[in-house]
Motif scaffolding. Sequence first.
Motif, PDB file in Angstrom:
ATOM      1  N   THR A 130       0.897  -1.463  -0.027  1.00 21.78           N
ATOM      2  CA  THR A 130       0.015  -0.077  -0.064  1.00 21.78           C
ATOM      3  C   THR A 130       0.912   1.389  -0.131  1.00 21.78           C
ATOM      4  O   THR A 130       0.615   2.212  -0.857  1.00 21.78           O
ATOM      5  CB  THR A 130      -0.977  -0.124   1.139  1.00 21.78           C
ATOM      6  OG1 THR A 130      -2.056  -1.102   1.075  1.00 21.78           O
ATOM      7  CG2 THR A 130      -1.739   1.287   1.336  1.00 21.78           C
ATOM      8  N   GLU A 131       1.800   1.201   0.804  1.00 18.63           N
ATOM      9  CA  GLU A 131       2.690   2.341   0.889  1.00 18.63           C
ATOM     10  C   GLU A 131       3.651   2.558  -0.302  1.00 18.63           C
ATOM     11  O   GLU A 131       3.951   3.686  -0.851  1.00 18.63           O
ATOM     12  CB  GLU A 131       3.795   2.536   2.186  1.00 18.63           C
ATOM     13  CG  GLU A 131       4.846   3.471   2.154  1.00 18.63           C
ATOM     14  CD  GLU A 131       4.282   4.973   2.198  1.00 18.63           C
ATOM     15  OE1 GLU A 131       5.151   5.771   2.033  1.00 18.63           O
ATOM     16  OE2 GLU A 131       3.010   5.055   2.409  1.00 18.63           O
ATOM     17  N   THR A 132       3.951   1.483  -0.844  1.00 24.03           N
ATOM     18  CA  THR A 132       4.949   1.361  -2.068  1.00 24.03           C
ATOM     19  C   THR A 132       4.012   2.185  -3.187  1.00 24.03           C
ATOM     20  O   THR A 132       4.409   2.657  -4.205  1.00 24.03           O
ATOM     21  CB  THR A 132       5.208   0.008  -2.634  1.00 24.03           C
ATOM     22  OG1 THR A 132       6.200  -0.654  -1.539  1.00 24.03           O
ATOM     23  CG2 THR A 132       5.849  -0.118  -3.995  1.00 24.03           C
ATOM     24  N   LEU A 133       2.734   1.449  -3.374  1.00 22.91           N
ATOM     25  CA  LEU A 133       1.850   2.062  -4.455  1.00 22.91           C
ATOM     26  C   LEU A 133       1.600   3.598  -4.172  1.00 22.91           C
ATOM     27  O   LEU A 133       1.357   4.117  -5.184  1.00 22.91           O
ATOM     28  CB  LEU A 133       0.509   1.477  -4.639  1.00 22.91           C
ATOM     29  CG  LEU A 133       0.741   0.110  -5.223  1.00 22.91           C
ATOM     30  CD1 LEU A 133      -0.579  -0.576  -5.192  1.00 22.91           C
ATOM     31  CD2 LEU A 133       1.249   0.024  -6.591  1.00 22.91           C
ATOM     32  N   ARG A 134       1.759   4.207  -2.863  1.00 24.72           N
ATOM     33  CA  ARG A 134       1.300   5.480  -2.440  1.00 24.72           C
ATOM     34  C   ARG A 134       2.465   6.395  -3.035  1.00 24.72           C
ATOM     35  O   ARG A 134       2.312   7.111  -3.688  1.00 24.72           O
ATOM     36  CB  ARG A 134       0.954   5.638  -0.888  1.00 24.72           C
ATOM     37  CG  ARG A 134       0.720   6.934  -0.809  1.00 24.72           C
ATOM     38  CD  ARG A 134       0.734   7.624   0.844  1.00 24.72           C
ATOM     39  NE  ARG A 134       1.987   7.329   1.416  1.00 24.72           N
ATOM     40  CZ  ARG A 134       2.609   8.315   1.357  1.00 24.72           C
ATOM     41  NH1 ARG A 134       2.438   9.424   0.767  1.00 24.72           N
ATOM     42  NH2 ARG A 134       4.009   8.423   1.656  1.00 24.72           N
ATOM     43  N   ARG A 135       3.792   5.904  -2.892  1.00 25.89           N
ATOM     44  CA  ARG A 135       4.822   6.523  -3.380  1.00 25.89           C
ATOM     45  C   ARG A 135       5.040   6.555  -4.905  1.00 25.89           C
ATOM     46  O   ARG A 135       5.299   7.596  -5.263  1.00 25.89           O
ATOM     47  CB  ARG A 135       6.202   5.599  -2.845  1.00 25.89           C
ATOM     48  CG  ARG A 135       6.318   5.946  -1.195  1.00 25.89           C
ATOM     49  CD  ARG A 135       7.394   5.198  -0.881  1.00 25.89           C
ATOM     50  NE  ARG A 135       7.624   5.128   0.783  1.00 25.89           N
ATOM     51  CZ  ARG A 135       8.740   4.362   1.294  1.00 25.89           C
ATOM     52  NH1 ARG A 135       9.926   4.007   0.519  1.00 25.89           N
ATOM     53  NH2 ARG A 135       8.759   4.660   2.606  1.00 25.89           N
ATOM     54  N   LEU A 136       4.730   5.427  -5.439  1.00 21.71           N
ATOM     55  CA  LEU A 136       4.609   5.418  -6.811  1.00 21.71           C
ATOM     56  C   LEU A 136       3.666   6.515  -7.486  1.00 21.71           C
ATOM     57  O   LEU A 136       3.944   7.193  -8.517  1.00 21.71           O
ATOM     58  CB  LEU A 136       4.650   4.181  -7.427  1.00 21.71           C
ATOM     59  CG  LEU A 136       4.614   3.663  -8.971  1.00 21.71           C
ATOM     60  CD1 LEU A 136       5.243   2.264  -9.283  1.00 21.71           C
ATOM     61  CD2 LEU A 136       3.547   3.838  -9.558  1.00 21.71           C
ATOM     62  N   ARG A 137       2.550   6.396  -6.774  1.00 18.60           N
ATOM     63  CA  ARG A 137       1.469   7.309  -7.228  1.00 18.60           C
ATOM     64  C   ARG A 137       1.838   8.746  -7.407  1.00 18.60           C
ATOM     65  O   ARG A 137       1.668   9.504  -8.430  1.00 18.60           O
ATOM     66  CB  ARG A 137       0.366   7.152  -6.700  1.00 18.60           C
ATOM     67  CG  ARG A 137      -0.938   7.986  -6.999  1.00 18.60           C
ATOM     68  CD  ARG A 137      -2.206   7.769  -6.213  1.00 18.60           C
ATOM     69  NE  ARG A 137      -2.038   7.766  -4.542  1.00 18.60           N
ATOM     70  CZ  ARG A 137      -1.892   8.981  -3.892  1.00 18.60           C
ATOM     71  NH1 ARG A 137      -2.081  10.085  -4.585  1.00 18.60           N
ATOM     72  NH2 ARG A 137      -1.764   8.950  -2.568  1.00 18.60           N
ATOM     73  N   LEU A 138       2.546   9.196  -6.014  1.00 25.68           N
ATOM     74  CA  LEU A 138       2.883  10.520  -6.048  1.00 25.68           C
ATOM     75  C   LEU A 138       3.916  10.916  -6.930  1.00 25.68           C
ATOM     76  O   LEU A 138       3.976  11.960  -7.472  1.00 25.68           O
ATOM     77  CB  LEU A 138       3.500  10.786  -4.619  1.00 25.68           C
ATOM     78  CG  LEU A 138       2.441  10.816  -3.225  1.00 25.68           C
ATOM     79  CD1 LEU A 138       3.124  10.604  -1.955  1.00 25.68           C
ATOM     80  CD2 LEU A 138       1.512  11.867  -3.621  1.00 25.68           C
ATOM     81  N   ILE A 139       4.831  10.127  -7.388  1.00 24.02           N
ATOM     82  CA  ILE A 139       6.094  10.191  -8.368  1.00 24.02           C
ATOM     83  C   ILE A 139       5.185  10.405  -9.638  1.00 24.02           C
ATOM     84  O   ILE A 139       5.603  11.393 -10.390  1.00 24.02           O
ATOM     85  CB  ILE A 139       7.067   9.168  -8.260  1.00 24.02           C
ATOM     86  CG1 ILE A 139       7.830   9.479  -6.935  1.00 24.02           C
ATOM     87  CG2 ILE A 139       7.778   9.381  -9.497  1.00 24.02           C
ATOM     88  CD1 ILE A 139       8.671   8.178  -6.848  1.00 24.02           C
ATOM     89  N   ALA A 140       4.524   9.328  -9.893  1.00 24.51           N
ATOM     90  CA  ALA A 140       3.800   9.691 -11.399  1.00 24.51           C
ATOM     91  C   ALA A 140       3.040  10.542 -11.520  1.00 24.51           C
ATOM     92  O   ALA A 140       2.960  11.320 -12.635  1.00 24.51           O
ATOM     93  CB  ALA A 140       2.976   8.156 -11.639  1.00 24.51           C
ATOM     94  N   GLU A 141       2.222  11.076 -10.544  1.00 23.61           N
ATOM     95  CA  GLU A 141       1.358  12.185 -10.567  1.00 23.61           C
ATOM     96  C   GLU A 141       2.175  13.254 -10.686  1.00 23.61           C
ATOM     97  O   GLU A 141       1.539  14.476 -11.299  1.00 23.61           O
ATOM     98  CB  GLU A 141       0.297  12.263  -9.550  1.00 23.61           C
ATOM     99  CG  GLU A 141      -0.789  10.876  -9.654  1.00 23.61           C
ATOM    100  CD  GLU A 141      -1.630  11.124  -8.379  1.00 23.61           C
ATOM    101  OE1 GLU A 141      -2.605  10.201  -8.575  1.00 23.61           O
ATOM    102  OE2 GLU A 141      -1.560  11.694  -7.462  1.00 23.61           O
ATOM    103  N   GLY A 142       3.315  13.740 -10.265  1.00 29.07           N
ATOM    104  CA  GLY A 142       3.993  14.738 -10.393  1.00 29.07           C
ATOM    105  C   GLY A 142       4.592  14.786 -11.602  1.00 29.07           C
ATOM    106  O   GLY A 142       5.206  16.074 -11.938  1.00 29.07           O
ATOM    107  N   ARG A 143       4.764  13.588 -12.411  1.00 31.51           N
ATOM    108  CA  ARG A 143       5.389  13.681 -13.723  1.00 31.51           C
ATOM    109  C   ARG A 143       4.274  14.294 -14.948  1.00 31.51           C
ATOM    110  O   ARG A 143       4.884  14.759 -15.903  1.00 31.51           O
ATOM    111  CB  ARG A 143       5.730  12.393 -14.177  1.00 31.51           C
ATOM    112  CG  ARG A 143       6.881  11.885 -13.612  1.00 31.51           C
ATOM    113  CD  ARG A 143       7.346  10.423 -14.038  1.00 31.51           C
ATOM    114  NE  ARG A 143       7.302  10.329 -15.520  1.00 31.51           N
ATOM    115  CZ  ARG A 143       8.223  10.779 -16.117  1.00 31.51           C
ATOM    116  NH1 ARG A 143       9.401  10.907 -15.595  1.00 31.51           N
ATOM    117  NH2 ARG A 143       8.060  10.599 -17.579  1.00 31.51           N
ATOM    118  N   LYS A 144       2.992  14.268 -14.651  1.00 31.32           N
ATOM    119  CA  LYS A 144       2.198  14.654 -15.491  1.00 31.32           C
ATOM    120  C   LYS A 144       2.352  15.198 -17.013  1.00 31.32           C
ATOM    121  O   LYS A 144       3.132  16.056 -16.935  1.00 31.32           O
ATOM    122  CB  LYS A 144       1.006  15.292 -15.078  1.00 31.32           C
ATOM    123  CG  LYS A 144       0.015  14.544 -14.018  1.00 31.32           C
ATOM    124  CD  LYS A 144      -0.928  15.183 -13.896  1.00 31.32           C
ATOM    125  CE  LYS A 144      -2.084  14.436 -12.800  1.00 31.32           C
ATOM    126  NZ  LYS A 144      -3.140  15.070 -12.429  1.00 31.32           N
TER     127      LYS A 144
END
Length: 145
Positions: A130-144
């Motif tokens: 859950t935390e791994t996906l949260r971190r990945l999500r934050l990075i990916a959303e920051g890339r938009k």
Amino acid sequence: MSENECMIHASVDDVFAVLTDGWSYAGWVVGASRVRDVEPTWPQPGSSIHHSVGTWPLLIDDTTTVEEYVPLSLLRLRVRAWPTGEGQVEFEATPKDDGCHLVMRERAVKGPAAMIPQAALDPVLSLRNTETLRRLRLIAEGRKT
């Protein structure tokens, strides 16, 4: 097998840009503390990331190797973290109107962790992932893009 999923408000391209950037691995994978090397053919099957697990001074050097890669759809990895063992981790992405639906599956396949009943191991993996996906999500959303 532990399974986690999340909705990422970024394109599948942005999600896979993170998943396939071996140098970013320690930034979003819980437990990975540093990346020592990324083979030039990463993320092609058979290529590896050389990473460390743990915290100083108790670092364990190990590897993560690509088992299967389907661009913008699937990344299946063999993760090593001895002495606990080896696992198989899979990321499957599906484009959605508002971004990317990402499913992460993990199971222990070798070593001491593989001897733990799945019912006991799944809650621990689920919390970590859950935390791994949260971190990945934050990075990916920051890339938009």
